[in-house]
Design a protein around this motif. Structure first.
Motif, PDB file in Angstrom:
ATOM      1  N   ASP A   1     -11.268  12.373   2.481  1.00  0.00           N
ATOM      2  CA  ASP A   1     -10.919  11.043   1.975  1.00  0.00           C
ATOM      3  C   ASP A   1      -9.411  10.949   1.780  1.00  0.00           C
ATOM      4  OD1 ASP A   1     -11.257   8.485   1.070  1.00  0.00           O
ATOM      5  OD2 ASP A   1     -11.624   9.090  -1.004  1.00  0.00           O
ATOM      6  N   ASN A   2      -8.847   9.786   2.110  1.00  0.00           N
ATOM      7  CA  ASN A   2      -7.395   9.524   2.044  1.00  0.00           C
ATOM      8  C   ASN A   2      -6.600  10.348   3.049  1.00  0.00           C
ATOM      9  OD1 ASN A   2      -7.623   7.644  -0.050  1.00  0.00           O
ATOM     10  ND2 ASN A   2      -7.570   9.242  -1.608  1.00  0.00           N
ATOM     11  N   SER A   3      -7.264  10.906   4.059  1.00  0.00           N
ATOM     12  CA  SER A   3      -6.529  11.601   5.111  1.00  0.00           C
ATOM     13  C   SER A   3      -5.894  10.589   6.055  1.00  0.00           C
ATOM     14  CB  SER A   3      -7.465  12.527   5.884  1.00  0.00           C
ATOM     15  OG  SER A   3      -8.522  11.783   6.485  1.00  0.00           O
ATOM     16  N   LEU A   4      -4.766  10.951   6.642  1.00  0.00           N
ATOM     17  CA  LEU A   4      -4.009  10.058   7.519  1.00  0.00           C
ATOM     18  C   LEU A   4      -4.611  10.065   8.912  1.00  0.00           C
ATOM     19  CD1 LEU A   4      -0.288  10.702   6.506  1.00  0.00           C
ATOM     20  CD2 LEU A   4      -1.697   8.710   5.996  1.00  0.00           C
TER      21      LEU A   4
ATOM     22  N   ARG B   1      -2.744   5.520   8.819  1.00  0.00           N
ATOM     23  CA  ARG B   1      -3.508   4.873   7.759  1.00  0.00           C
ATOM     24  C   ARG B   1      -4.305   5.913   6.982  1.00  0.00           C
ATOM     25  NH1 ARG B   1      -6.238  -0.877   9.483  1.00  0.00           N
ATOM     26  NH2 ARG B   1      -4.344  -1.940  10.153  1.00  0.00           N
ATOM     27  N   SER B   2      -4.538   5.616   5.691  1.00  0.00           N
ATOM     28  CA  SER B   2      -5.349   6.489   4.844  1.00  0.00           C
ATOM     29  C   SER B   2      -6.810   6.064   4.969  1.00  0.00           C
ATOM     30  CB  SER B   2      -4.886   6.393   3.387  1.00  0.00           C
ATOM     31  OG  SER B   2      -3.552   6.848   3.265  1.00  0.00           O
TER      32      SER B   2
ATOM     33  N   HIS C   1      -0.211   1.884  -4.150  1.00  0.00           N
ATOM     34  CA  HIS C   1      -0.515   1.765  -2.727  1.00  0.00           C
ATOM     35  C   HIS C   1       0.783   1.668  -1.945  1.00  0.00           C
ATOM     36  CE1 HIS C   1       0.555  -2.489  -2.973  1.00  0.00           C
ATOM     37  NE2 HIS C   1      -0.176  -2.547  -4.077  1.00  0.00           N
TER      38      HIS C   1
END
Length: 318
Positions: free
Chosen positions: A143-146, A150-151, A240
């Motif tokens: 999760d939140n990986s590029l 984008r995340s 953000h």
């Protein structure tokens, strides 16, 4: 009388060839139309033969596959238990790229990118089905990986039937939602607040967070010595993207809990302005350096004077 007869014969001879040419032209057009109709009939016949052959082939294949069971609701539920939801996907991403991004988590059976049924454009999210349910934990850790700048947002599917797993996330696009704590109302003021007396003052004093309330009383006050003045250079930190934004303070809109301010900067020769609300949950920190005092309360004239804004941000006399 003989002379009259001799003069009428050449007239009849001169009219007849004209009618013959018109009849020949009409007959040629009719023949061409007949040829076109015959050609269309031959093509239609070929199409009927091809369609009949295709139908016979499909019926033969269907008869041979009658023993294969169709996908049931249980099969779909099991597939969902091995799948994850992936949000904030780039619109130009392909299933192969998404598969390569999650390949380290385990074997992937299928990647589905949802598209709009009218335009055909991707909607910005996808589903990834793994071969085993054990691979989901590793995928949720990403999760939140590029991915393509984008995340990504990963979450369980709402139809996950495995009761041993934790509860599904109700809002996959906001997993870190903060529920507000109910305000403590003094008993002696409860009746007055229900009738609306002193309600706005009570909300202004209790609704904002302590940190935001201190900002409203100091940085965005009209009379406080530490108030922010137009022309100050601010560095705003956000939850953000863009994360950190620095620029010159153009204006402050004081509206109690709805107080906001506008910051402007020049990024790659392009003027960029952002409006921030003090009580926004995305606002983390505000740091400012007081510049030279300006004669105006609104510095919107800096939009047409980049040199003056650069001089203010550099702390020089513009």
């Amino acid at each position: 009388m003989a002379d009259v007869g001799t003069t009428q014969a050449p007239l009849n001879d001169s009219v007849d060839p004209t009618f013959d040419d018109a009849e020949e032209a009409d007959s040629k057009e009719i023949q061409l139309m007949k040829l076109r109709v015959e050609e269309m009939e031959r093509e239609a016949k070929k199409l009927r033969e091809l369609q009949a052959a295709a139908e016979s082939a499909s019926s033969g294949a269907g008869g041979s596959d009658q023993g294969v069971p169709m996908e049931t609701e249980e099969d779909r539920a099991m597939a969902d238990s091995r799948s994850i939801f992936v949000g904030n996907v780039d619109y130009g991403a392909t299933p192969e790229e998404i598969q390569g991004h999650f390949q380290a988590c385990g074997t992937i059976n299928r990647v589905t990118i949802l598209c709009d049924k009218f335009t055909g454009h991707p909607k910005g999210y996808a589903y990834v089905e793994f071969a085993e349910p054990d691979f989901i934990d590793a995928a949720l850790a990403m999760d939140n990986s590029l991915f393509r700048g984008r995340s990504l947002l990963t979450a369980f599917l709402s139809t996950c039937p495995d009761s041993s797993r934790p509860e599904t996330i109700e809002y996959p696009f906001s997993k870190n939602a903060l529920l507000p704590v109910p305000l403590a109302v003094p008993p002696d003021r409860a009746d007055a607040l229900r009738k609306g007396r002193g309600l706005m003052y009570f909300l202004q004093q209790n609704l904002p967070e302590p940190k935001k309330r201190q900002w409203l009383q100091t940085l965005f006050s009209r009379q406080h010595p530490q108030r922010l003045l137009p022309g100050s250079v601010l560095t705003v930190t956000l939850e953000h993207a863009p994360g950190i934004f620095s620029g010159v303070l153009l204006s402050v809109r004081r509206r109690g809990p709805d107080t906001s301010f506008v910051v402007r900067n020049v990024v790659q020769r392009t003027g960029v302005e952002m409006q921030f609300f003090v009580n926004s949950p995305h606002l983390k920190d505000i740091r400012g350096k007081e510049g030279r005092r300006q004669r105006r309360a609104k510095l919107f004239f800096l939009r047409d004077s980049p040199s003056k804004m650069s001089a203010i941000s550099a702390g020089l006399k513009g």
